[in-house]
Design a protein around this motif. Sequence first.
Motif: not given
Length: 729
Positions: A147-157, A180-193
Amino acid sequence: MIKKLGLVAAAAALMVMTGSCQNKDGPTDVPGFAAIDGEYLKTGGDGSNWAMTGFSYNEQRHSPLTQINADNVKDLGIAWFADLPDARGQEATPVVVDGKMFVSTAWSKVLAFDAKTGKPLWSFDPEVDKARGVKACCDVVNRGVAFWKGSVFVGTIDGRLISLDASTGKQLWSAQTLDPKSNGTITGVPRVVKDKVVIGFGGAEFGARGYVTAYDADTGKQVWRFYTTPNPKGEPDGAASDEILKTSAIKTWSAKPKKGDWRESGGGGTVWDAIVYDAELDQLYLGVGNGNPWNHGVRSNGEGDNLFLSSIVALKPDTGEYVWHYQETPAESWDYTATQPIILATEKRDGKDVKVLYHAPKNGFFFTIDRVSGKMLSADPFIDGITWAKGYDLKTGRPIENPEARYEKTGKLYLANPSPLGAHNWHPMSYNPATGLVYIPALYIGGAYMPPAAPNEQERKPLGFNTGGAMATADLPDDVNFVKAVKAAITGKLVAFDPRTGKAKWTVDHPASWNGGTMTTAGNLVFQGTAMGEFRAYAADSGKQLLNLNVQSGVLSGASTYMVDGEQYVAFLTSKGGAFPLVIGYAGATSSAIPNIPRLIVLKLGGKVALPALPETPPYVWDPPAKFGTAADIAAGQSNFQRYCLVCHGPGAVGNGVLPDLRKSAAIADAGTWKSVVIDGVLKGNGMVSFAAVLTPKEADQVRAYVVTRAHYGKEHDAALVGGGKPAR
Ligand code: CA
């Protein structure tokens, strides 16, 4: 009168503009959406909000609230609950700002609630392609939003970073952080700095080259990227990591090309969980993951430390420029990630205040690192019976290894503690400044490593795990007593670790493994949910158990706490799922009969809401089809099952209560149906994609022949194997 109305209107307008909300019933002035910025996150405020996943930038998961305390915590009951959309792992810590709660769930969905009443406010579904599920090593989970200044951030699978309007849930921007062709997935929490959103990703097992990327919080435009392993072609990436990779990291990788090595795989080093900002020193710390393939002999010809695998790396947040690193597991060969949660604290050492970083990674040692210099100050075991190293040389900062652990060198089976699941995984740990203790949800899960026995196990494949080792070792032999012994040995422990002594002050034994994360408060409390369907509180100083609430399902996540209208609440998610049930399976887990209920539960003192009664599940009636195929067919089917199916469908094809138990699937009775699923991919919408890239139709049917034998075995022995004969749900 007109003048007075004007004042009211002006005050209302001011409220809208700043998002500030004076709390008329409670003692706290709850800062509104706009107030959540870098200044606010330095402390996390007075406890009315839980504005980021670890509470504040220090990520201690410690709340200053005291309304709920050691004296009255026994009176906690359910204030409200909400059922979640997908029966998959739920790993998020609820974020609460100005009386509104934001929770991410499986498949990267986000839900917003009124934090006092539970009234749903909005929901957001990024509509992830479900076929992506097969690339999610450890279930299609999400560990939370920023959460940052009224926005919510999420990473997707599927590798997007998305900004949402916190008031409406409407998408503001989306950045594609992964090919999109890569093997990666996002499960972690974004951090705002400093108005930049930083995100990494997971997926090293499948083959990936790790990096983190910073995006402008307003526009989604990329600001910088830092790669954690060298470019396989030896070229610059045009990234913040170019300089340090060229001058330092590249020398720690084998220069001699070898089939299936880091040049083919990317080397791993994904940053899938801990990304922590140090506001005192203006530094960002990354917890870097394991190598790919795991086997250091295959990955780097047995040469070099392989930076920055299994390291804590400090960067400058404005530019992504390298500051320092400390590698916890040099020449990593066991999936010993350093991705686990990081806590920042200030500790008295030799009479001086030292800015330290606490870390309890998979490898079983608790590290205290000087944040200024990056020097490791101490490394002490936080579990018993570590087999891979005796300890650390404090002068060199390197582990004192047990040579037998290098299975890639000995060529022999190595029985290990910890296993690839770690002595501690992603589950949040917490730190209480009053007790000076770190509360670690520790794991006791032994494992085995073996170099590849057959070419099938060594060769890189486009689907499934590429470990460079024999996954066969994950199978349990068909011996009921052996399986019972293994189950009894797979346990958990809550460890209240004192970094000043390098020892646990107190511990709590859990009969099952994969218990929830911890949270601690100024009310002298530590909260932890368990795999056995309980939510517990302990006295933070003594470990005395003060609450044990039946919450029906397992708890994986960490809790958060907050205050609305003068009342303190505690929120957490229940479910089964994540890496453990997928990999360990039904037969291996003491918690196997606990139901999988995806649910958000919120507690308060005197809460009186009851959970719905559990549905009755009739006992499963085994009716396996006739066995078929030669012994050679079944053996080939078993080998391919271990390589491609085991990490989702469980060792020995024993279901885990999260994904289908193949032994009980109607598809095993019919060759055509089986082929339509395994080869033609008709269930790709559920995450079960076609395996035609790695299996011929004949090989797929051999896997079916093997699963049919497992169904017959299950009919005979399941009651004894799973204990109590309760069916998986
Ligand atoms: Ca891993």
